[in-house]
Design an enzyme around this catalytic site. Structure first.
Site, PDB file in Angstrom:
ATOM      1  N   GLY A   1      -9.115  -4.774   2.395  1.00  0.00           N
ATOM      2  CA  GLY A   1      -8.117  -5.044   3.418  1.00  0.00           C
ATOM      3  C   GLY A   1      -8.413  -3.825   4.240  1.00  0.00           C
ATOM      4  N   ASP A   2      -7.230  -3.431   4.956  1.00  0.00           N
ATOM      5  CA  ASP A   2      -7.003  -2.454   5.944  1.00  0.00           C
ATOM      6  C   ASP A   2      -6.988  -0.889   5.467  1.00  0.00           C
ATOM      7  OD1 ASP A   2      -4.463  -3.289   4.967  1.00  0.00           O
ATOM      8  OD2 ASP A   2      -3.689  -1.412   6.066  1.00  0.00           O
TER       9      ASP A   2
ATOM     10  N   THR B   1       0.782  -0.554   5.998  1.00  0.00           N
ATOM     11  CA  THR B   1       1.230  -1.222   5.023  1.00  0.00           C
ATOM     12  C   THR B   1       1.470  -2.709   5.351  1.00  0.00           C
ATOM     13  OG1 THR B   1       2.285  -1.300   2.910  1.00  0.00           O
ATOM     14  CG2 THR B   1       3.546  -0.211   4.717  1.00  0.00           C
TER      15      THR B   1
ATOM     16  N   THR C   1       0.962  -1.383   0.079  1.00  0.00           N
ATOM     17  CA  THR C   1       0.103  -0.100   0.108  1.00  0.00           C
ATOM     18  C   THR C   1       0.824   1.360  -0.042  1.00  0.00           C
ATOM     19  OG1 THR C   1      -1.470  -1.016   1.306  1.00  0.00           O
ATOM     20  CG2 THR C   1      -1.742   1.251   1.444  1.00  0.00           C
TER      21      THR C   1
ATOM     22  N   ARG D   1     -13.052  -8.909  -1.422  1.00  0.00           N
ATOM     23  CA  ARG D   1     -11.984  -8.844  -0.527  1.00  0.00           C
ATOM     24  C   ARG D   1     -11.628  -7.337  -0.263  1.00  0.00           C
ATOM     25  NH1 ARG D   1      -6.618  -6.952   0.712  1.00  0.00           N
ATOM     26  NH2 ARG D   1      -5.936  -8.109   2.532  1.00  0.00           N
TER      27      ARG D   1
HETATM   28  N1  GLY Z   1      -2.527  -3.479   3.235  1.00  0.00           N
HETATM   29  C1  GLY Z   1      -3.110  -3.786   1.887  1.00  0.00           C
HETATM   30  C2  GLY Z   1      -4.049  -4.934   2.015  1.00  0.00           C
HETATM   31  O1  GLY Z   1      -4.209  -5.511   2.663  1.00  0.00           O
HETATM   32  O2  GLY Z   1      -4.854  -4.834   1.202  1.00  0.00           O
END
Ligand code: GLY
Length: 305
Positions: free
Chosen positions: A179-180, A200, A149, A177
């Site tokens: 993510g964070d 990240t 990221t 999906r």
């Molecule tokens: N840190 C990016 C993700 O897991 O999508």
């Protein structure tokens, strides 16, 4: 007055230079952080963000992005959005709304279309070829080797702190999906009175620790930026190893309200920092027990983007 900017991975260097110019010229932290992220979103050399981002299991590039304004605590975010040039710009515009600040999939795309955000097919023939070669061979998902990221944190002359993030997420992720990266508290957090943080690495592990908000809490409790970032990442890594046997790669950057940086990581992690009193420089952070060692890149770090 102080200004500062920090970005994740070596790939953020050009963006950091652009963000620094904005901040040096009395520009705004939101413009600086978003300009930094956009530079990486548009760069075809980096395959974990924006154009040429890595596809999901179905061969489609679905992007996530987030933005937070540390003055108002307003945030905006998009998840799993396809066919647009800049998730971070769309995320920033969502931060101006009273409700509906975090949109995903078709809803995010309809919003971006309604606001005339620029469209772009982020999947190139080369990346689709890579997808065809790997789609049956990859047994275990991981963040893209070497970088992941892009996160920018910026502090401007007025004392405003902003956070901005963007990613294509895990290569060959399941459709849908997220993510964070677009998740306030996990992937990013900003409060101009205290500090800002962004993460990240593997989102599933970052979310388990609500990591960016955890670092904010440590800053608020009086820790230095370095102490807050390194202790939070170390403790989350150790907890996950104890409770579930493993913690995947996670790294985090933070800035305190005076522009001093902190970094936490459980892997070799390049970042870029510039400030009113420090020239732009790329650094490597390495885990060192419960602390972090920072050094200039050596020949052994050349493979880290
Ligand atoms: N840190 C990016 C993700 O897991 O999508």
């Amino acid at each position: 007055m102080a200004w500062a900017v920090i970005g994740t991975w070596r790939m953020s260097r050009e963006g950091c230079a652009k963000a620094s110019e904005i901040l040096k010229n009395n520009g705004d932290a939101a413009d600086a952080a978003v300009a930094g992220v956009c530079d990486v979103e548009d760069n075809p050399s980096f395959h974990s963000v924006g154009y040429t981002g890595l596809p999901d299991k179905e061969g489609r590039v679905k992007l996530d992005g987030g933005f937070m304004d540390g003055n108002t605590l307003h945030f905006g975010a998009v998840g799993s959005i396809e066919g647009f040039r800049s998730p971070v710009r769309i995320a920033r515009s969502l931060a101006d709304r009273e409700f509906n600040n975090f949109l995903v999939g078709a809803g995010a795309e309809a919003y971006a279309q309604s606001q005339s955000f620029e469209r772009r097919d982020n999947l190139t023939p080369e990346i689709y070829q890579k997808y065809l070669e790997k789609k049956n061979a990859v047994k275990k998902l991981s963040s893209y080797s070497g970088h992941d990221t892009v996160c920018f944190l910026a502090l401007d002359h007025s004392g405003r702190l902003c956070a901005a993030t963007s990613t294509s997420g895990l290569f060959l992720k399941d459709p849908g999906r997220v993510g964070d990266t677009p998740l306030a508290g996990a992937g990013f957090y900003a409060d101009s009175l205290i500090g800002a943080a962004a993460a990240t690495g593997v989102g599933e592990d970052i979310m388990k620790g609500a990591l960016s908000h955890e670092v904010y809490c440590r800053l608020k409790a009086g820790m230095s930026a370095m102490e807050a970032a390194s202790s939070a990442v170390y403790e989350l890594s150790e907890t996950l190893k104890k409770r579930s046997g493993a913690c995947r790669s996670i790294s985090l950057i933070c800035l305190d309200s005076r522009g001093r940086y902190g970094v936490g990581t459980n892997t070799s992690f390049p970042f870029v920092y510039a400030a009113w009193n420090e020239p732009l420089e790329t650094w490597i952070a390495e885990p060192d027990g419960n602390a972090v060692r920072i050094h200039l890149p050596g020949p052994e770090d050349l493979n880290l983007d």
